[in-house]
Write an enzyme that holds these catalytic residues in place. Structure first.
Site, short mmCIF file in Angstrom:
data_model
loop_
_atom_site.label_atom_id
_atom_site.label_comp_id
_atom_site.label_asym_id
_atom_site.label_seq_id
_atom_site.Cartn_x
_atom_site.Cartn_y
_atom_site.Cartn_z
N HIS A 1 2.25 -2.30 -14.24
CA HIS A 1 0.92 -2.44 -14.84
C HIS A 1 0.89 -3.64 -15.81
O HIS A 1 -0.07 -4.41 -15.83
CB HIS A 1 0.55 -1.21 -15.67
CG HIS A 1 0.42 0.08 -14.91
ND1 HIS A 1 1.08 1.22 -15.28
CD2 HIS A 1 -0.33 0.41 -13.82
CE1 HIS A 1 0.75 2.21 -14.47
NE2 HIS A 1 -0.10 1.75 -13.57
N LYS B 1 -5.21 14.87 -11.04
CA LYS B 1 -3.81 14.43 -10.88
C LYS B 1 -2.87 15.16 -11.85
O LYS B 1 -1.69 14.84 -11.90
CB LYS B 1 -3.71 12.92 -11.14
CG LYS B 1 -4.35 12.07 -10.03
CD LYS B 1 -4.03 10.62 -10.23
CE LYS B 1 -4.59 9.78 -9.08
NZ LYS B 1 -4.42 8.35 -9.31
N ARG C 1 0.84 -2.77 -4.56
CA ARG C 1 2.29 -2.57 -4.59
C ARG C 1 2.83 -2.67 -3.18
O ARG C 1 3.48 -3.62 -2.81
CB ARG C 1 2.63 -1.17 -5.11
CG ARG C 1 2.41 -0.99 -6.56
CD ARG C 1 2.50 0.45 -6.95
NE ARG C 1 1.27 1.15 -6.56
CZ ARG C 1 0.85 2.25 -7.10
NH1 ARG C 1 1.56 2.84 -8.03
NH2 ARG C 1 -0.28 2.81 -6.73
N SER D 1 4.31 5.15 -11.79
CA SER D 1 4.37 6.12 -12.90
C SER D 1 5.09 7.40 -12.46
O SER D 1 5.87 7.97 -13.23
CB SER D 1 2.95 6.48 -13.37
OG SER D 1 2.29 5.35 -13.87
P1 ADP Z 1 -4.11 5.15 -9.89
O1 ADP Z 1 -4.26 6.49 -10.49
O2 ADP Z 1 -5.39 4.40 -9.62
O3 ADP Z 1 -3.09 5.05 -8.77
P2 ADP Z 1 -2.23 3.80 -11.50
O4 ADP Z 1 -2.15 3.98 -12.97
O5 ADP Z 1 -1.10 4.31 -10.70
O6 ADP Z 1 -3.58 4.35 -11.10
O7 ADP Z 1 -2.42 2.26 -11.14
C1 ADP Z 1 -3.51 1.49 -11.61
C2 ADP Z 1 -3.55 0.22 -10.82
O8 ADP Z 1 -2.32 -0.47 -10.97
C3 ADP Z 1 -3.74 0.39 -9.31
O9 ADP Z 1 -4.50 -0.72 -8.84
C4 ADP Z 1 -2.33 0.31 -8.78
O10 ADP Z 1 -2.28 -0.12 -7.44
C5 ADP Z 1 -1.74 -0.73 -9.71
N1 ADP Z 1 -0.29 -0.65 -9.82
C6 ADP Z 1 0.44 0.42 -10.20
N2 ADP Z 1 1.75 0.14 -10.16
C7 ADP Z 1 1.87 -1.15 -9.77
C8 ADP Z 1 2.96 -2.03 -9.51
N3 ADP Z 1 4.22 -1.64 -9.64
N4 ADP Z 1 2.69 -3.30 -9.10
C9 ADP Z 1 1.40 -3.69 -8.93
N5 ADP Z 1 0.32 -2.91 -9.13
C10 ADP Z 1 0.54 -1.66 -9.55
#
Ligand code: ADP
Length: 162
Positions: free
Chosen positions: A18, A42, A91, A129
């Site tokens: 992030h 979630k 990702r 996460s």
């Molecule tokens: P969500 O609940 O929408 O999956 P996240 O908190 O997991 O939310 O992720 C928020 C955003 O960050 C999404 O666009 C997700 O694809 C992106 N994201 C999460 N982890 C990574 C990573 N390792 N590399 C690039 N983008 C990421």
């Protein structure tokens, strides 16, 4: 013309993937809202205030960034903030299908908001996460995946839960 972006997610908790995306996004916009979704479906480990605090701690010195919580429709939130650029991180290939659909639906709700997809550095692309939480729960070393503040919050959380 000033450009305002919005980067939504659950951030449960924020990690180096992030952080990489946020640093890239701030090069594209004048103001970036990091919008923390309530996401009760979630069953997040951290509540909204805790998730916001961990993001604010990381970006306290960056005045382009503002962290907000939301539980309404993302497009409505973006419009209320006059944010016309929606930032998403990609990702793995499997993210693509979901993101493709979400973009399509959002575009039908509002065609004036553009989605920009960014990719993190190679070593950070695989961080999620869920894996960070699982490794922390099992007592593993998560220092490559998130910052010290979040590491401590995870330790405290799992001490409380055990
Ligand atoms: P969500 O609940 O929408 O999956 P996240 O908190 O997991 O939310 O992720 C928020 C955003 O960050 C999404 O666009 C997700 O694809 C992106 N994201 C999460 N982890 C990574 C990573 N390792 N590399 C690039 N983008 C990421």
């Amino acid at each position: 013309m000033s450009r305002t972006g919005i980067y939504p997610g659950s951030f449960d908790p924020i990690h180096k993937g992030h952080i990489d995306i946020i640093n890239r996004a701030t090069k594209l916009v004048d103001k970036l809202y990091i919008a923390v979704a309530d996401s009760p479906h979630k069953s997040p480990l951290f509540d909204l205030d805790e998730r916001k605090e961990m993001i604010e701690n990381e970006f306290s010195s960056n005045n382009k960034i503002e962290v907000i919580a939301f539980d309404n429709l993302l497009i409505d939130l973006a419009n209320s903030l006059d944010a016309k650029i929606l930032i998403r991180g990609l990702r793995v290939v499997s993210d693509f299908e979901y993101e493709f659909q979400m973009l399509g639906m959002n575009r039908q709700l509002d065609n004036n908001i553009e989605t920009v997809f960014l990719m993190a550095d190679a070593q950070r692309q695989s961080i999620s996460s869920n894996f960070v939480k699982e490794i922390a729960r099992l007592g593993g070393n998560i220092s490559n995946f998130t910052n010290k503040f979040v590491e401590q919050k995870l330790k405290d959380k799992f001490k409380l839960i055990k």
